[in-house]
Design an enzyme around this catalytic site. Structure first.
Site, PDB file in Angstrom:
ATOM      1  N   CYS A 120     -24.412  -1.060 -30.188  1.00 36.50           N
ATOM      2  CA  CYS A 120     -24.766  -0.693 -31.550  1.00 36.50           C
ATOM      3  C   CYS A 120     -25.858   0.361 -31.460  1.00 36.50           C
ATOM      4  CB  CYS A 120     -25.231  -1.904 -32.363  1.00 36.50           C
ATOM      5  SG  CYS A 120     -25.281  -1.620 -34.150  1.00 36.50           S
ATOM      6  N   CYS A 122     -28.529   0.467 -33.960  1.00 38.08           N
ATOM      7  CA  CYS A 122     -29.677   0.165 -34.824  1.00 38.08           C
ATOM      8  C   CYS A 122     -30.976  -0.033 -34.052  1.00 38.08           C
ATOM      9  CB  CYS A 122     -29.380  -1.061 -35.690  1.00 38.08           C
ATOM     10  SG  CYS A 122     -29.099  -2.597 -34.780  1.00 38.08           S
ATOM     11  N   CYS A 130     -27.053   1.630 -38.114  1.00 35.48           N
ATOM     12  CA  CYS A 130     -26.164   1.453 -36.960  1.00 35.48           C
ATOM     13  C   CYS A 130     -25.366   2.688 -36.601  1.00 35.48           C
ATOM     14  CB  CYS A 130     -25.226   0.269 -37.218  1.00 35.48           C
ATOM     15  SG  CYS A 130     -26.114  -1.294 -37.450  1.00 35.48           S
ATOM     16  N   LYS A 195     -18.559  -9.756 -39.219  1.00 33.63           N
ATOM     17  CA  LYS A 195     -20.017  -9.762 -39.273  1.00 33.63           C
ATOM     18  C   LYS A 195     -20.464  -9.529 -40.713  1.00 33.63           C
ATOM     19  CE  LYS A 195     -24.118  -7.510 -37.291  1.00 33.63           C
ATOM     20  NZ  LYS A 195     -24.583  -6.462 -36.359  1.00 33.63           N
ATOM     21  N   ARG A 205     -34.389  -8.994 -36.552  1.00 35.94           N
ATOM     22  CA  ARG A 205     -34.881  -7.639 -36.797  1.00 35.94           C
ATOM     23  C   ARG A 205     -36.305  -7.467 -36.296  1.00 35.94           C
ATOM     24  NH1 ARG A 205     -31.837  -6.771 -42.667  1.00 35.94           N
ATOM     25  NH2 ARG A 205     -29.743  -6.695 -41.729  1.00 35.94           N
ATOM     26  N   ARG A 217     -27.507  -2.760 -45.071  1.00 38.11           N
ATOM     27  CA  ARG A 217     -26.285  -2.518 -44.289  1.00 38.11           C
ATOM     28  C   ARG A 217     -25.024  -3.008 -44.995  1.00 38.11           C
ATOM     29  NH1 ARG A 217     -29.710  -4.504 -39.170  1.00 38.11           N
ATOM     30  NH2 ARG A 217     -30.620  -2.496 -38.622  1.00 38.11           N
ATOM     31  N   GLU A 233     -10.310  -7.937 -41.057  1.00 34.46           N
ATOM     32  CA  GLU A 233     -11.196  -7.327 -40.068  1.00 34.46           C
ATOM     33  C   GLU A 233     -10.813  -7.745 -38.648  1.00 34.46           C
ATOM     34  OE1 GLU A 233     -13.549  -5.158 -40.006  1.00 34.46           O
ATOM     35  OE2 GLU A 233     -14.260  -4.897 -42.056  1.00 34.46           O
ATOM     36  N   LYS A 248     -20.081 -13.873 -37.189  1.00 28.24           N
ATOM     37  CA  LYS A 248     -21.546 -13.834 -37.226  1.00 28.24           C
ATOM     38  C   LYS A 248     -21.991 -13.682 -38.675  1.00 28.24           C
ATOM     39  CE  LYS A 248     -25.525 -11.205 -35.507  1.00 28.24           C
ATOM     40  NZ  LYS A 248     -25.979 -10.022 -34.762  1.00 28.24           N
ATOM     41  N   SER A 274     -30.391 -15.696 -35.343  1.00 34.49           N
ATOM     42  CA  SER A 274     -31.830 -15.919 -35.279  1.00 34.49           C
ATOM     43  C   SER A 274     -32.355 -16.798 -36.408  1.00 34.49           C
ATOM     44  CB  SER A 274     -32.554 -14.572 -35.302  1.00 34.49           C
ATOM     45  OG  SER A 274     -32.243 -13.841 -36.484  1.00 34.49           O
ATOM     46  N   TYR A 313     -29.592 -18.775 -29.090  1.00 32.46           N
ATOM     47  CA  TYR A 313     -30.931 -18.750 -28.506  1.00 32.46           C
ATOM     48  C   TYR A 313     -31.322 -20.131 -27.995  1.00 32.46           C
ATOM     49  CZ  TYR A 313     -30.813 -14.368 -31.038  1.00 32.46           C
ATOM     50  OH  TYR A 313     -30.437 -13.134 -31.508  1.00 32.46           O
TER      51      TYR A 313
END
Length: 326
Positions: A120, A122, A130, A195, A205, A217, A233, A248, A274, A313
């Site tokens: 990406c 970004c 992006c 996404k 971010r 976005r 998609e 996501k 996150s 994570y």
């Protein structure tokens, strides 16, 4: 008192029985651990909204990756924080960019670990979007050229898999052609196929230093209200050559994971993002939940919904808990 012939509690009564009939299983092989590689030396900066997750310079990335591999987690996915950013994100496809150098170090020092790269712009653009900006929005087709260059540079540095997350139309085909035309037809591609434009990305971010400097976005990420669009998609990315398709965020979109699982026989990935991580960590710190139990229940929910792979994570924690028999 009358009871039905079937009593569900007969099987629930013993732990051994519960394990024997368990419908959904989780192993460390299902996990992918995201890592943030930062330009410089001696860097290990904890992300304030994501306790236990760090921006790290390459030598510290390598050290943690060795820990990840020792726990049985097979793969990491890399995000980069470059030295400098510009309008076209040039560090994203530079031969000696932060991710390219991180790949080389990991493949040399942790050779058994699968290295996946986020593709990406970004993290590398000074505007935080992006791709290339034209008339106040990301220009789709000119951005494809840069994404293809970025993915190819990752492959040349030694990446085992590339994962485009930008949500530009046609980017899977552009990347697939660039890889195939340069001798990397063996390299798999995991597409962020579905996404959503989500509020759950806030802590990321901060971690990736990728907050847009203007606007948002929503012109390229999906509307959270849409379900059928998710299949369109994913279908497009599959037709263009994706080997794995991803949803996501994860938890708010378990229904979409199931929709995608029912649609395709390709592997399906879920990104436990996150914001989902941070909420569990915050509630655990306050003592409002049994943190370990909620983490494992969350992982099982992704698997039960139909995910084959989970980007999370929590990967190190989950692998350690699995070793303890949770």
């Amino acid at each position: 008192m009358f009871y039905p012939t079937f009593r569900a509690r007969r099987i629930r009564g013993k732990e051994a029985f519960r394990k024997m009939v368990r419908e959904t299983t989780l192993t460390a092989n299902d996990l992918i651990y995201p890592m943030f590689s930062a330009f410089g030396k001696g860097i290990k900066k904890e992300i304030s909204s994501m306790p236990g997750i760090y921006q790290q310079s390459i030598e510290n990335i390598v050290e943690e990756a060795q820990e990840v591999h020792a726990l049985g987690v097979p793969a990491v996915i890399l995000f980069g924080i470059p030295e400098t950013k510009d309008a076209v994100g040039s560090d994203a496809y530079a031969d000696h960019g932060i991710i390219q150098e991180t790949i080389r170090a990991l493949k040399k020092q942790v050779p058994g670990l699968v290295v996946i790269t986020d593709v990406c712009m970004c993290e590398y653009t000074d505007h935080g979007h992006c791709g290339i900006i034209k008339d106040g929005d990301v220009d789709n087709d000119s951005t494809l050229e840069l994404l293809a260059k970025e993915a190819l540079s990752h492959a040349q540095a030694g990446a085992d898999m590339v994962a485009p997350s930008d949500m530009m139309d046609g980017r899977v085909m552009a990347i697939r052609e660039a890889l195939d035309n340069n001798g990397f037809n063996h390299l798999p591609l995991m597409s962020y196929a579905v996404k959503y434009a989500s509020g759950y990305y806030g802590p990321f971010r901060e971690a990736a230093e990728s907050t847009p400097q203007f606007g948002d976005r929503r012109s390229y990420q999906m509307d959270p209200a849409n379900r059928l669009e998710a299949i369109r998609e994913a279908q497009m990315d599959i037709e263009e050559g994706a080997d794995i398709v991803m949803v996501k965020p994860g938890l708010p979109y378990l229904d979409i994971i199931r929709e995608l699982r029912n649609y395709t026989n390709l592997p399906v990935a879920a990104y436990n993002v996150s914001g989902e991580y941070s909420m569990i960590k915050a509630a655990g710190k306050m003592g409002w939940i049994d943190e370990e139990r909620v983490i494992m229940e969350t992982m099982i929910s992704f698997k039960r919904a139909g995910a084959d792979l989970i980007l999370t994570y929590h990967a190190k924690e989950v692998a350690a808990l699995l070793k303890k028999g949770m």
